[in-house]
Scaffold this active site. Structure first.
Site, PDB file in Angstrom:
ATOM      1  CD  GLU A 249     -19.633  -6.385  25.121  1.00 49.73           C
ATOM      2  OE1 GLU A 249     -20.848  -6.736  25.840  1.00 49.73           O
ATOM      3  OE2 GLU A 249     -19.609  -5.720  24.264  1.00 49.73           O
TER       4      GLU A 249
ATOM      5  CG  HIS B   2      -1.855  -1.167   1.282  1.00 55.42           C
ATOM      6  ND1 HIS B   2      -1.561  -2.308   1.767  1.00 55.42           N
ATOM      7  CD2 HIS B   2      -3.243  -1.408   1.027  1.00 55.42           C
ATOM      8  CE1 HIS B   2      -2.425  -3.190   1.654  1.00 55.42           C
ATOM      9  NE2 HIS B   2      -3.692  -2.614   1.253  1.00 55.42           N
TER      10      HIS B   2
ATOM     11  CG  HIS C  77      -6.019   1.892  -0.516  1.00 55.92           C
ATOM     12  ND1 HIS C  77      -6.094   0.630  -0.086  1.00 55.92           N
ATOM     13  CD2 HIS C  77      -6.543   2.475   0.348  1.00 55.92           C
ATOM     14  CE1 HIS C  77      -6.342   0.733   1.082  1.00 55.92           C
ATOM     15  NE2 HIS C  77      -6.657   1.718   1.584  1.00 55.92           N
TER      16      HIS C  77
ATOM     17  CG  HIS D 149     -27.961 -13.959  27.346  1.00 60.01           C
ATOM     18  ND1 HIS D 149     -28.551 -13.177  26.318  1.00 60.01           N
ATOM     19  CD2 HIS D 149     -27.688 -12.920  28.136  1.00 60.01           C
ATOM     20  CE1 HIS D 149     -28.655 -11.992  26.414  1.00 60.01           C
ATOM     21  NE2 HIS D 149     -27.908 -11.600  27.382  1.00 60.01           N
TER      22      HIS D 149
END
Length: 666
Positions: free
Chosen positions: A413, A26, A261, A475
């Site tokens: 999280e 890149h 890029h 869960h």
């Protein structure tokens, strides 16, 4: 006399040349960010190329890690142990210049980046660590912890959701020594980002509580320098410097387009870029006059020596604090007596024989660790009570409390896991973070990077199976344990009681160069009878819990809550006249790393095996073997009381004994 642009062009040329030679990489981002890097690295960054691990160095994080040649060029030019030949080996097998920056492969690389956005979260962790340790160790006249964390990031980093989580937390915690330079080039792989990224980024970060420096010309050193000075003037807020740049700056036909890029420019375009930039030298050649301007070794060594002098004076004035600083931050030794305390805790737990949920057992271990291990820094993603992560007497980060041992991550999280990686990388603190096991998936990529880098990030996951019951399949974790166990370098402990929980924590804090996952139950689990020898064998990751005599007909292998089920089934089979062995394997990875003769002693080759775990069975076929079987779950759970759900999936004595009899008959 080389100009600033000449120095920046050295980065551009090396980036173009290395990507072209590798036929991969890149070039655009390094070319676009070269002017930003020149101002930061020459005028502001405090580092010592001769000692990349100097504790009070500034940390530099390249969050948009695909721009790795920017960082490699900087490290090479400023005097790190990274040669021109290393640059020529960019992206080649076993080179010191891999495709994305890899922690441990290249001197001066602070963290592995490439998965976008995580570098920002790592940097938040580094800045948190600096803030806490500065409050803990600095005294009037003695600032031995006083450094900044600098980040380069791009559009992709700020699109990723983790950047929102991490930036929000950084603003709340007022991390004034965190400064982020945003490469606002408006180009990603698919082209101009205007069609899919129209955020008012400045307003967003201001809403988080950041200082935002707008309208910075990323190719004007004076504009960049003034923006950095503004950022440095506010010690209370993290700063975002919005540098408008042109991707592939200097490429006459590809600059400002997605074409530059992620692909080499090509020989023709590189020649044209050299002409446009006024860089007449051949590939990989940097004139000595420019190299001399970049060399930071003398200045770095002087700053490092000044810090050492301060540390020596600090040691004379505050000898006990200085010794604690050396232990935690320099040597990174664990406190004397910690091993003995944990072993005594395990022996006392065995003697007491208490039935307890392992999340609560973990809390008891943490109460001990928190009292003896000042470097322990805990937290939870808004589940402190449920996870049992907040230990007794912990000082909580916030308000006037900066010398903290615990912080509330909020429902973040991913940011929590990635920032804990940054805390571990920074050094001086041992981080752990908690959430429900099923929410591992929110932070999964950061867990992978912890294992890839080999950092001591302790991952506390509770509510370990469908036995949690009524919350239902959203869960109830099923595939998460298999995912963790398939991650190279990660140890996953699922203890069956308080005694095994103590050994799991012992293993976790001692794994200084690798992460550990602790998988803990919501429901109470009994403490099985053990001899002292069996207690010590827990450290091997797997051991014989119930022998079954000289010739057991079958071996029951179990973890966590299913160890109690295996023991109940063994009792029932004994009544039927069938002797079986029960083996507890709290850590499969550690058990499989034992000598072959030990594994064969625990699991005789001639005896069939039934492995029992209320999770996906995939990892356990390694132990079950051709004559064995696995009682697991390869579908999602159900909403009902825990015992009802377990029975519905066959996790009861009747099912286990029937499976054993079928194995024996076969």
């Amino acid at each position: 006399m080389p100009t600033r642009r000449d120095r920046a062009n050295a980065i551009r040329a090396l980036a173009m040349d290395a990507v072209q030679r590798a036929a991969s990489g890149h070039p655009g981002a390094p070319m676009g960010m070269a002017d930003m890097a020149e101002v930061l690295w020459r005028d502001h960054l405090r580092h010592d190329p001769s000692d990349p691990g100097w504790f009070d160095r500034d940390r530099f994080v390249l969050s948009n890690g695909h721009a790795s040649m920017l960082l490699y060029a900087l490290l090479h030019l400023t005097g790190y142990d990274l040669s021109l030949e290393d640059l020529k080996q960019f992206r080649q097998l076993h080179s010191r210049t891999p495709g994305h920056p890899e922690y441990g492969d290249t001197p001066g690389v602070e963290t592995t980046t490439g998965p976008l956005g995580q570098g920002i979260a790592n940097a938040v962790g580094m800045a948190l660590a600096e803030k806490i340790l500065a409050a803990r160790f600095n005294r009037p006249g003695f600032e031995i912890v006083n450094h900044r964390t600098w980040v380069f990031c791009g559009d992709g980093c700020l699109m990723e959701g983790i950047s929102h989580e991490a930036a929000s937390l950084a603003g709340t915690q007022r991390l004034g020594k965190l400064i982020c330079l945003y490469d606002d080039n408006r180009i990603s792989i698919d082209g101009d980002v205007g069609g899919w990224f129209s955020d008012d980024t400045a307003a967003r970060f201001e809403a988080y509580g950041w200082q935002v420096v707008r309208h910075v010309d990323g190719h004007d050193p004076e504009s960049i320098g003034a923006a950095i000075s503004t950022a440095l003037s506010d010690p209370q807020r993290p700063s975002l410097i919005m540098c408008r740049t042109v991707i592939g700056f200097g490429s006459p036909n590809k600059a400002g387009t997605a074409e530059v890029h992620g692909a080499p420019l090509g020989e023709t375009e590189i020649a044209a870029a050299r002409a446009q930039l006024g860089w007449p030298w051949p590939p990989f050649e940097v004139p000595e006059s420019i190299r001399a301007e970049w060399d930071a070794r003398r200045q770095g060594a002087q700053r490092h020596a000044e810090w050492k002098d301060r540390l020596a004076a600090y040691s004379a004035a505050h000898p006990e604090l200085a010794e604690e600083f050396e232990r935690c931050c320099v040597r990174r030794d664990l406190p004397t007596g910690l091993d003995a305390a944990l072993r005594e805790f395990a022996r006392a737990s065995q003697a007491a024989g208490t039935k307890i949920a392992t999340r609560q057992a973990s809390k008891k271990v943490l109460d001990l660790l928190g009292a003896q291990m000042p470097e322990l820094l805990g937290g939870s993603a808004d589940l402190s009570g449920s996870n049992g992560t907040l230990f007794k007497g912990a000082r909580i980060l916030g308000g006037e409390c900066v010398d903290a041992q615990y912080l509330h991550w909020g429902v973040r999280e991913f940011a929590m896991t990635a920032a804990c990686n940054g805390i571990a990388l920074h050094g001086g603190l041992v981080p752990y973070g908690g959430t429900f096991l099923t929410f591992l998936d929110y932070g999964r990529n950061a867990v992978r990077l912890a294992a890839l880098m080999g950092v001591r990030n302790i991952l506390v996951y509770t509510h370990d199976s469908m036995a949690l019951g009524e919350d239902g399949p959203t869960h109830q974790p099923m595939e998460q344990l298999a995912t963790l166990r398939m991650t190279p370098g990660l140890e996953t402990w699922r203890p069956c009681d308080e005694v095994e929980t103590a050994f799991a924590w012992h293993a976790a804090v001692h794994r200084a160069e690798a992460p550990t996952a602790l998988i803990l139950s919501r429901q109470g689990l009994p403490c099985p009878a053990r001899t002292p020898e069996q207690v010590e064998a827990i450290a091997r990751g797997g051991y014989v819990l119930r022998d079954g005599g000289d010739a057991p007909a079958c071996v029951l292998v179990a973890t966590g809550s299913e160890v109690a089920l295996a023991e109940e089934a063994a009792e029932a089979l004994a009544v039927q006249g069938t002797a079986v062995r029960v083996v507890s394997v709290p850590c499969l990875e550690r058990f499989l790393a034992q000598p072959a003769d030990y594994i064969a002693m625990v699991l005789p080759d001639t005896v069939p095996r039934l492995v029992i775990e209320a999770a996906h069975p995939a990892p356990w076929w390694r132990l079950a073997g051709g004559r064995g079987d696995v009682l697991g779950i390869d579908r999602f759970g159900m909403s009902a009381p825990g015992e009802t759900v377990m029975a519905a999936f066959g996790f009861d004595v009747a099912t286990v004994t029937a499976r054993v009899q079928r194995l024996i008959a076969a």
